[in-house]
Design a protein around this motif. Sequence first.
Motif, PDB file in Angstrom:
ATOM      1  N   ILE A 135       1.028  -1.324   0.220  1.00  0.00           N
ATOM      2  CA  ILE A 135      -0.062   0.206  -0.097  1.00  0.00           C
ATOM      3  C   ILE A 135       1.092   1.095  -0.003  1.00  0.00           C
ATOM      4  CG2 ILE A 135      -1.981  -0.959   1.233  1.00  0.00           C
ATOM      5  CD1 ILE A 135      -1.397  -0.117   3.864  1.00  0.00           C
ATOM      6  N   GLY A 136       2.145   1.273  -0.641  1.00  0.00           N
ATOM      7  CA  GLY A 136       2.939   2.671  -0.183  1.00  0.00           C
ATOM      8  C   GLY A 136       3.285   2.358   1.131  1.00  0.00           C
ATOM      9  N   ARG A 137       3.091   2.142   1.839  1.00  0.00           N
ATOM     10  CA  ARG A 137       4.201   2.550   3.306  1.00  0.00           C
ATOM     11  C   ARG A 137       5.448   1.960   2.910  1.00  0.00           C
ATOM     12  NH1 ARG A 137       0.704   4.525   7.293  1.00  0.00           N
ATOM     13  NH2 ARG A 137       2.967   5.460   7.511  1.00  0.00           N
ATOM     14  N   VAL A 138       6.315   2.915   3.536  1.00  0.00           N
ATOM     15  CA  VAL A 138       7.472   2.444   4.124  1.00  0.00           C
ATOM     16  C   VAL A 138       7.680   1.214   5.554  1.00  0.00           C
ATOM     17  CG1 VAL A 138       9.733   2.874   4.820  1.00  0.00           C
ATOM     18  CG2 VAL A 138       8.505   4.238   2.621  1.00  0.00           C
ATOM     19  N   THR A 139       8.564   0.090   4.949  1.00  0.00           N
ATOM     20  CA  THR A 139       8.705  -0.139   6.496  1.00  0.00           C
ATOM     21  C   THR A 139      10.197  -0.762   6.278  1.00  0.00           C
ATOM     22  OG1 THR A 139       8.842  -2.780   4.894  1.00  0.00           O
ATOM     23  CG2 THR A 139       6.839  -1.674   6.413  1.00  0.00           C
ATOM     24  N   PHE A 140      11.371  -1.060   7.357  1.00  0.00           N
ATOM     25  CA  PHE A 140      12.344  -1.129   8.021  1.00  0.00           C
ATOM     26  C   PHE A 140      12.606  -2.464   8.541  1.00  0.00           C
ATOM     27  CE2 PHE A 140      11.114   3.530   8.605  1.00  0.00           C
ATOM     28  CZ  PHE A 140      11.552   3.935   8.065  1.00  0.00           C
ATOM     29  N   ASP A 146      13.115  -8.618  15.861  1.00  0.00           N
ATOM     30  CA  ASP A 146      13.129  -9.865  14.668  1.00  0.00           C
ATOM     31  C   ASP A 146      11.090  -9.622  13.656  1.00  0.00           C
ATOM     32  OD1 ASP A 146      10.737  -8.945  16.829  1.00  0.00           O
ATOM     33  OD2 ASP A 146      10.631 -10.885  18.074  1.00  0.00           O
ATOM     34  N   ARG A 147      11.020  -8.551  13.989  1.00  0.00           N
ATOM     35  CA  ARG A 147       9.654  -8.064  12.267  1.00  0.00           C
ATOM     36  C   ARG A 147      10.146  -7.192  12.241  1.00  0.00           C
ATOM     37  NH1 ARG A 147       6.507  -3.807  14.513  1.00  0.00           N
ATOM     38  NH2 ARG A 147       7.172  -3.571  16.366  1.00  0.00           N
ATOM     39  N   PRO A 148       9.837  -6.790  10.883  1.00  0.00           N
ATOM     40  CA  PRO A 148       9.218  -5.273  10.336  1.00  0.00           C
ATOM     41  C   PRO A 148       8.980  -3.963  10.721  1.00  0.00           C
ATOM     42  CG  PRO A 148       9.064  -7.314   8.919  1.00  0.00           C
ATOM     43  CD  PRO A 148       8.687  -7.787   9.620  1.00  0.00           C
ATOM     44  N   LEU A 149       9.539  -2.969  10.781  1.00  0.00           N
ATOM     45  CA  LEU A 149       9.797  -2.371  12.046  1.00  0.00           C
ATOM     46  C   LEU A 149       8.255  -1.014  11.180  1.00  0.00           C
ATOM     47  CD1 LEU A 149      12.412  -1.483  14.118  1.00  0.00           C
ATOM     48  CD2 LEU A 149      10.395  -3.030  14.370  1.00  0.00           C
ATOM     49  N   THR A 150       8.086   0.235  11.131  1.00  0.00           N
ATOM     50  CA  THR A 150       7.141   0.833  10.618  1.00  0.00           C
ATOM     51  C   THR A 150       7.577   1.983  11.095  1.00  0.00           C
ATOM     52  OG1 THR A 150       5.435   0.678  11.973  1.00  0.00           O
ATOM     53  CG2 THR A 150       4.890  -0.426  10.572  1.00  0.00           C
ATOM     54  N   SER A 151       6.684   3.127  10.342  1.00  0.00           N
ATOM     55  CA  SER A 151       7.546   4.658  10.550  1.00  0.00           C
ATOM     56  C   SER A 151       6.853   5.251  12.081  1.00  0.00           C
ATOM     57  CB  SER A 151       6.741   5.623   9.988  1.00  0.00           C
ATOM     58  OG  SER A 151       7.604   5.221   8.892  1.00  0.00           O
ATOM     59  N   GLU A 152       6.341   4.408  12.742  1.00  0.00           N
ATOM     60  CA  GLU A 152       5.845   4.042  14.251  1.00  0.00           C
ATOM     61  C   GLU A 152       7.275   3.913  15.210  1.00  0.00           C
ATOM     62  OE1 GLU A 152       2.790   5.595  15.769  1.00  0.00           O
ATOM     63  OE2 GLU A 152       2.052   6.231  13.481  1.00  0.00           O
ATOM     64  N   ASP A 153       7.844   3.395  14.313  1.00  0.00           N
ATOM     65  CA  ASP A 153       8.740   2.741  15.507  1.00  0.00           C
ATOM     66  C   ASP A 153      10.280   3.564  14.790  1.00  0.00           C
ATOM     67  OD1 ASP A 153       6.961   0.349  16.301  1.00  0.00           O
ATOM     68  OD2 ASP A 153       7.099  -0.302  14.893  1.00  0.00           O
TER      69      ASP A 153
END
Length: 452
Positions: A135-140, A146-153
């Motif tokens: 959906i076009g959101r950036v993941t890190f 242990d998991r992909p992080l988002t812009s919240e993290d």
Amino acid sequence: MLDKLFERRALSFQSVFASGDSFQIGSNSGTIVNQDTAFQVNAIYSAISLISQTISSLPVDAYVRRDGSRRPFRPAPEWVQQPDVDTTKEAFYGSVIVSLLLDGNAFIRIFRQQGRIVNLNVLNPSHVQIKRNGIGRVTFTVEGEDRPLTSEDILHIPDIVKPGAIRGVSRTEALKENFGLAIALQNYSAKFFGQGTNTSGVLEYPGNLTAEQAAQLQEAFDARHRGWKHSHKTAVLSGGATYKPTSVNPQDSQLLEARNHAVADVARAFSIPPHLLGLDQGMSYASVEQNNLAWVTHGLRPIVSKLEGGFSKLVRMSPGAENAFIKWNLDGLLRADYNTRLSGYSTGLQSGFFTINDIRRFEDLAPIDDPSANTVRVPLQNVNVENATISSEMQKVKMARDLVMVGFEPESVLEALGLPSMDHTGVPSVQLQGLQNLNPENPSEAYDVEGE
């Protein structure tokens, strides 16, 4: 596995803090740009430390804009002044800037408790991968998580981003040839001064020498004259031997000019005036002052704006902080000399946009405990705003006086000018009779006609 083996990495924040990677980038100058060689160049180290220490030591605070005016946001989030609980504010923001300058990206890990930010950590950018999801959101993807992080993290602050890219451009990788040349010049200079002296050259001996005799002659001469510790010693030769120098001094080799050129290249790479890196260009005091102001505007301000834009996202996560933002105070860097500041304060005071206490606060002086010190003054008359009508009233009174003196009826003049009617004392105009001749008990007697 082979991809990782031959992966090409740029000098990054990780390498700055000696995290263990031994990657290296080759350059056309024949030098290797890595974590050690880059920071051994005085100009590169000075440029990075100058920018990071200058910005990280500036005052920073949280503000909110209400009714068009900027006001301090209170209570300000604790992380603004103490982002990482295990280090200082200057060290944290400084590491963010170093990562931004070298790798082109700064990644900050956000830790929360019950929705409130409690700690921030600067990540190694080489350990972070970025991509967009469906959906076009950036993941890190971060090593150790242990998991992909988002812009919240993760807070991501890029430097220069190419169109269509997510990561910022690494300054070290993009300018590796310039940095490699600076490394090569420094290495060459060290060898030039460390191994060459003014007495290096060719020993000529009449006749033939055996290999052993030639080696003994060379070793004996080098032991006494080779290296900077033995420079300028007197050479003594016997047996008809002669010495012919073949070395060239630094001026003739233009080595100093080449090194100055390398310093200028580094200054351009980091948008720093050359004189701040010790490159003397014969500038006057006035030109140095203007260059410093230009550096703040065109060199530091863009970096500060990136930091403000990134960290303002975090402060808006606080309750009631929808219009809040982070701001670094650059006023100290733009501070002019004392006479220039006083001239500016005088203009602001007379023009009505500074109060006396505003100016005293700029100069770190205690405020004056008087209402007039917190009141702006209007131009021209330099009076309080609530008394600004005095000027127009004085003009009307002057017009009324002029009209009465030429024969107009006073009541009509006052009514025409919108002035209130006033009773007259009966004292004749001083233009007709001097005050010294009037009896204050009976001022009209000076005009009584005798016998009437």
